[in-house]
Structure formats: C-alpha cells, structure tokens
Design a protein around this motif. Structure first.
Motif, PDB file in Angstrom:
ATOM      1  N   ALA A  12       5.391  -9.694   7.064  1.00  0.00           N
ATOM      2  CA  ALA A  12       6.278 -10.738   6.549  1.00  0.00           C
ATOM      3  C   ALA A  12       6.000 -12.024   7.319  1.00  0.00           C
ATOM      4  CB  ALA A  12       7.735 -10.333   6.711  1.00  0.00           C
ATOM      5  N   PRO A  13       5.307 -12.983   6.697  1.00  0.00           N
ATOM      6  CA  PRO A  13       4.986 -14.236   7.392  1.00  0.00           C
ATOM      7  C   PRO A  13       6.232 -14.882   7.987  1.00  0.00           C
ATOM      8  CG  PRO A  13       3.824 -14.110   5.301  1.00  0.00           C
ATOM      9  CD  PRO A  13       4.778 -12.945   5.324  1.00  0.00           C
ATOM     10  N   GLN A  14       6.087 -15.361   9.206  1.00  0.00           N
ATOM     11  CA  GLN A  14       7.159 -16.016   9.957  1.00  0.00           C
ATOM     12  C   GLN A  14       8.240 -15.045  10.442  1.00  0.00           C
ATOM     13  OE1 GLN A  14       6.326 -19.115  10.572  1.00  0.00           O
ATOM     14  NE2 GLN A  14       4.642 -18.886   9.103  1.00  0.00           N
ATOM     15  N   HIS A  15       8.141 -13.786  10.073  1.00  0.00           N
ATOM     16  CA  HIS A  15       9.158 -12.810  10.486  1.00  0.00           C
ATOM     17  C   HIS A  15       8.580 -11.686  11.340  1.00  0.00           C
ATOM     18  CE1 HIS A  15      12.392 -14.542   8.069  1.00  0.00           C
ATOM     19  NE2 HIS A  15      11.506 -14.699   7.103  1.00  0.00           N
ATOM     20  N   GLY A  16       7.386 -11.238  11.030  1.00  0.00           N
ATOM     21  CA  GLY A  16       6.785 -10.179  11.817  1.00  0.00           C
ATOM     22  C   GLY A  16       6.174  -9.082  10.959  1.00  0.00           C
ATOM     23  N   THR A  17       5.775  -8.024  11.629  1.00  0.00           N
ATOM     24  CA  THR A  17       5.168  -6.862  10.977  1.00  0.00           C
ATOM     25  C   THR A  17       6.092  -5.663  11.177  1.00  0.00           C
ATOM     26  OG1 THR A  17       2.945  -7.715  11.389  1.00  0.00           O
ATOM     27  CG2 THR A  17       3.142  -5.373  10.893  1.00  0.00           C
ATOM     28  N   PHE A  18       6.284  -4.891  10.114  1.00  0.00           N
ATOM     29  CA  PHE A  18       7.233  -3.782  10.143  1.00  0.00           C
ATOM     30  C   PHE A  18       6.615  -2.536   9.506  1.00  0.00           C
ATOM     31  CE2 PHE A  18       9.413  -7.812   9.874  1.00  0.00           C
ATOM     32  CZ  PHE A  18      10.407  -7.723  10.843  1.00  0.00           C
ATOM     33  N   VAL A  19       7.043  -1.382   9.987  1.00  0.00           N
ATOM     34  CA  VAL A  19       6.642  -0.129   9.351  1.00  0.00           C
ATOM     35  C   VAL A  19       7.280  -0.067   7.969  1.00  0.00           C
ATOM     36  CG1 VAL A  19       6.720   2.389   9.472  1.00  0.00           C
ATOM     37  CG2 VAL A  19       6.471   1.032  11.572  1.00  0.00           C
ATOM     38  N   ALA A  20       6.497   0.209   6.963  1.00  0.00           N
ATOM     39  CA  ALA A  20       7.021   0.296   5.601  1.00  0.00           C
ATOM     40  C   ALA A  20       7.801   1.589   5.414  1.00  0.00           C
ATOM     41  CB  ALA A  20       5.883   0.231   4.586  1.00  0.00           C
ATOM     42  N   GLY A  21       8.784   1.557   4.543  1.00  0.00           N
ATOM     43  CA  GLY A  21       9.442   2.791   4.137  1.00  0.00           C
ATOM     44  C   GLY A  21       8.491   3.616   3.290  1.00  0.00           C
ATOM     45  N   ILE A  22       8.811   4.868   3.105  1.00  0.00           N
ATOM     46  CA  ILE A  22       7.963   5.741   2.287  1.00  0.00           C
ATOM     47  C   ILE A  22       8.088   5.336   0.826  1.00  0.00           C
ATOM     48  CG2 ILE A  22       7.497   8.123   1.587  1.00  0.00           C
ATOM     49  CD1 ILE A  22       8.757   9.011   4.238  1.00  0.00           C
ATOM     50  N   SER A  23       6.957   5.196   0.166  1.00  0.00           N
ATOM     51  CA  SER A  23       6.925   4.840  -1.249  1.00  0.00           C
ATOM     52  C   SER A  23       6.795   6.101  -2.099  1.00  0.00           C
ATOM     53  CB  SER A  23       5.741   3.914  -1.532  1.00  0.00           C
ATOM     54  OG  SER A  23       5.466   3.859  -2.926  1.00  0.00           O
ATOM     55  N   PRO A  24       7.826   6.449  -2.880  1.00  0.00           N
ATOM     56  CA  PRO A  24       7.715   7.629  -3.749  1.00  0.00           C
ATOM     57  C   PRO A  24       6.531   7.530  -4.699  1.00  0.00           C
ATOM     58  CG  PRO A  24       9.998   6.931  -3.586  1.00  0.00           C
ATOM     59  CD  PRO A  24       9.178   5.848  -2.935  1.00  0.00           C
ATOM     60  N   ARG A  25       6.274   6.334  -5.221  1.00  0.00           N
ATOM     61  CA  ARG A  25       5.141   6.171  -6.153  1.00  0.00           C
ATOM     62  C   ARG A  25       3.829   6.472  -5.451  1.00  0.00           C
ATOM     63  NH1 ARG A  25       4.918   0.564  -9.042  1.00  0.00           N
ATOM     64  NH2 ARG A  25       6.767   1.490 -10.008  1.00  0.00           N
ATOM     65  N   ALA A  26       3.673   5.992  -4.210  1.00  0.00           N
ATOM     66  CA  ALA A  26       2.438   6.247  -3.468  1.00  0.00           C
ATOM     67  C   ALA A  26       2.268   7.738  -3.186  1.00  0.00           C
ATOM     68  CB  ALA A  26       2.428   5.455  -2.165  1.00  0.00           C
ATOM     69  N   VAL A  27       3.369   8.432  -2.918  1.00  0.00           N
ATOM     70  CA  VAL A  27       3.304   9.881  -2.696  1.00  0.00           C
ATOM     71  C   VAL A  27       2.824  10.583  -3.959  1.00  0.00           C
ATOM     72  CG1 VAL A  27       4.644  11.963  -2.200  1.00  0.00           C
ATOM     73  CG2 VAL A  27       5.111   9.852  -0.943  1.00  0.00           C
ATOM     74  N   ARG A  28       3.393  10.212  -5.097  1.00  0.00           N
ATOM     75  CA  ARG A  28       3.009  10.861  -6.363  1.00  0.00           C
ATOM     76  C   ARG A  28       1.561  10.553  -6.725  1.00  0.00           C
ATOM     77  NH1 ARG A  28       8.328   8.587  -7.872  1.00  0.00           N
ATOM     78  NH2 ARG A  28       9.883  10.267  -7.677  1.00  0.00           N
ATOM     79  N   GLN A  29       1.130   9.326  -6.481  1.00  0.00           N
ATOM     80  CA  GLN A  29      -0.249   8.961  -6.791  1.00  0.00           C
ATOM     81  C   GLN A  29      -1.233   9.700  -5.888  1.00  0.00           C
ATOM     82  OE1 GLN A  29      -0.234   4.678  -6.508  1.00  0.00           O
ATOM     83  NE2 GLN A  29       0.432   4.412  -8.626  1.00  0.00           N
ATOM     84  N   ALA A  30      -0.876   9.850  -4.605  1.00  0.00           N
ATOM     85  CA  ALA A  30      -1.749  10.575  -3.683  1.00  0.00           C
ATOM     86  C   ALA A  30      -1.847  12.046  -4.079  1.00  0.00           C
ATOM     87  CB  ALA A  30      -1.226  10.445  -2.255  1.00  0.00           C
ATOM     88  N   HIS A  31      -0.734  12.619  -4.527  1.00  0.00           N
ATOM     89  CA  HIS A  31      -0.776  14.000  -5.001  1.00  0.00           C
ATOM     90  C   HIS A  31      -1.696  14.132  -6.205  1.00  0.00           C
ATOM     91  CE1 HIS A  31       0.641  17.006  -7.977  1.00  0.00           C
ATOM     92  NE2 HIS A  31       0.456  17.794  -6.960  1.00  0.00           N
ATOM     93  N   PHE A  32      -1.583  13.199  -7.140  1.00  0.00           N
ATOM     94  CA  PHE A  32      -2.440  13.233  -8.330  1.00  0.00           C
ATOM     95  C   PHE A  32      -3.913  13.154  -7.932  1.00  0.00           C
ATOM     96  CE2 PHE A  32      -4.829  11.126 -11.709  1.00  0.00           C
ATOM     97  CZ  PHE A  32      -4.498  11.898 -12.819  1.00  0.00           C
ATOM     98  N   LEU A  33      -4.220  12.272  -6.982  1.00  0.00           N
ATOM     99  CA  LEU A  33      -5.599  12.117  -6.522  1.00  0.00           C
ATOM    100  C   LEU A  33      -6.096  13.390  -5.858  1.00  0.00           C
ATOM    101  CD1 LEU A  33      -8.031  10.240  -6.094  1.00  0.00           C
ATOM    102  CD2 LEU A  33      -6.959   9.471  -3.969  1.00  0.00           C
ATOM    103  N   ARG A  34      -5.263  13.980  -5.000  1.00  0.00           N
ATOM    104  CA  ARG A  34      -5.677  15.198  -4.311  1.00  0.00           C
ATOM    105  C   ARG A  34      -5.951  16.329  -5.302  1.00  0.00           C
ATOM    106  NH1 ARG A  34      -2.780  17.231   1.041  1.00  0.00           N
ATOM    107  NH2 ARG A  34      -4.706  18.457   0.954  1.00  0.00           N
TER     108      ARG A  34
END
Length: 241
Positions: free
Chosen positions: A65-87
C-alpha cells in the motif's frame, strides 16, 4: 537429463523464508512488514528484500500500500480454489504418466517419504509441509516434467496456508503421510486408476477444508472481488489514463 538449476540469490532465500513464515502463520494476515525490521532480521540491504517482497506481492501473499506500508495479505478463497484446480489438472496426469513408466526412478520420492516419516513421528508440521512439496516435485521430476512443479509452487501459496491450518486442526500429519505412502505404492505397482484416484483425493482435501474454514476462521480471509471486477477496473483506468 534435467537442466542444471540456477544458483539461488539472496532475494530467493529471503523470498522462501518469508513465504514459509506466511504459510505457517508465523506472519499473520494483515500483519505489517516494516522494511527496516526485515532488513535487520535477514541481515540484508533493501534491494534483495524489495525483490523478494515484489515476488510475494505478485503471488498475492503480501499487499503493498503506497504511503502506508507492506502487509501480509489475508487468504484468498479464489486463489485457493484456482491452485487446487491447477494441482489436479497437472498432478493427476503426471501420476498417470508415471504408472506407465515401469523404469521410472522413484528413489528420490522414496527417500523424501522416509524423511517425512521421521518428521511425522516428531509431529513437525512446518517441516513436513516443506518436504511435502519436495515429494510432489520428485514425482514430477521422475516423470520428466520437473519444470512444471515450479508453475504449481508459484500459484499455491494461499492453498499452502489452508493446508497448514488443516494440519494443525488435525493435530498430526499422519493423514497426508499415509496418502503419500499409498500413492507411491500404487505408482510402483503401475496401478494407474488407483494412483490417480489417490492423488485426486489427496489434493482435494484442502478444498473441502477451505469451505469450513471460511465460517470458523473468517479473520484469516480477505473477501475476493466479484468476478470480472479487476478487469473492469483496469479497463476504466485505461480509458481515463
């Protein structure tokens, strides 16, 4: 013959260390990542650290986040489902290919499985997860498709976080260990349908756990934008830019 791997850079090592800390929730969702603190922690300059952070951002594991800092992202359900599909789309065919190669060298996968049994006896969840990746990579390598594992690994950071939570909830790593043993034995016997079914069940477990976790641990997740929202935003920016 597998191509020689390039020498790992300082940025590679920092990236892998931070990724592991995020996956194992040592760094929690939305936790700040002050650059000064990370430079001190890894005894490094800003350049390799920033390179590592940018790679993590590309894979959705951190938010800059420019001017605010860098943060750990929350878990993305969509990214989890896409990674499962890829695997599933890649790992099941790899298993099919392996069972059709009677002379495939499974020594590395077997050696890693032995190490996993030792870690399972200690109930070392974090260590087991690292070796889990190496086990699957060894299967790809045995099938002559080692480079493809890097494609999966780059996309499955959010899925790995779910897998780690799932392992902690179980209280042991015996379930994935037994699944690895069964998969390897089925491959050795050339039992293609059985090996494929075992692999499909192995990678699907985290997907069902995700749906339960959305309700039991909502604080760990970020809300995914509606489908197409990101593309629509980019199109608007292009028109007004």
């Amino acid at each position: 013959m597998q191509p020689a791997r390039r020498k790992r850079s300082r940025a590679d090592m920092i990236h892998d260390a931070l990724r592991q800390m995020i996956v194992t929730l040592e760094l929690r969702p939305r936790q700040a990542l002050p650059e000064k603190d990370l430079c001190a922690r890894f005894d490094t300059s800003r350049t390799p650290l920033r390179e590592a952070i940018l790679r993590l951002a590309e894979h959705g594991l951190v938010t800059i986040a420019p001017q605010h800092g860098t943060f750990v992202a929350g878990i993305s359900p969509r990214a989890v489902r896409q990674a499962h599909f890829l695997r599933e789309s890649l790992e099941v065919p790899v298993i099919r290919r392996l069972t059709g190669q009677p002379g495939a060298d499974l020594t590395e996968a077997a050696d890693i499985l032995t190490q996993q049994k030792i870690l399972a006896a200690r109930n070392d969840q974090a260590g087991f997860l690292l070796l889990d990746d190496r086990f699957h990579e060894a299967l790809f390598t045995a099938a002559g498709l080692g480079e493809l594992w890097a494609v999966i690994h780059a996309k499955k950071g959010h899925l790995d976080r779910i897998r780690f939570i799932q392992g902690n909830m179980r209280g042991s790593v015996q379930v994935p260990l037994v699944q690895h043993v069964e998969i390897l034995e089925a491959v050795r016997r050339g039992a293609a349908p059985e090996a494929e079914a075992l692999m499909r069940a192995h990678v699907a477990g985290s997907l069902s756990f995700l749906e339960r976790s959305l309700h039991s641990h909502p604080d760990l997740f970020d809300a995914d934008p509606p489908e197409g929202a990101e593309l629509a935003h980019r199109a608007t920016m292009d028109q007004t830019g």
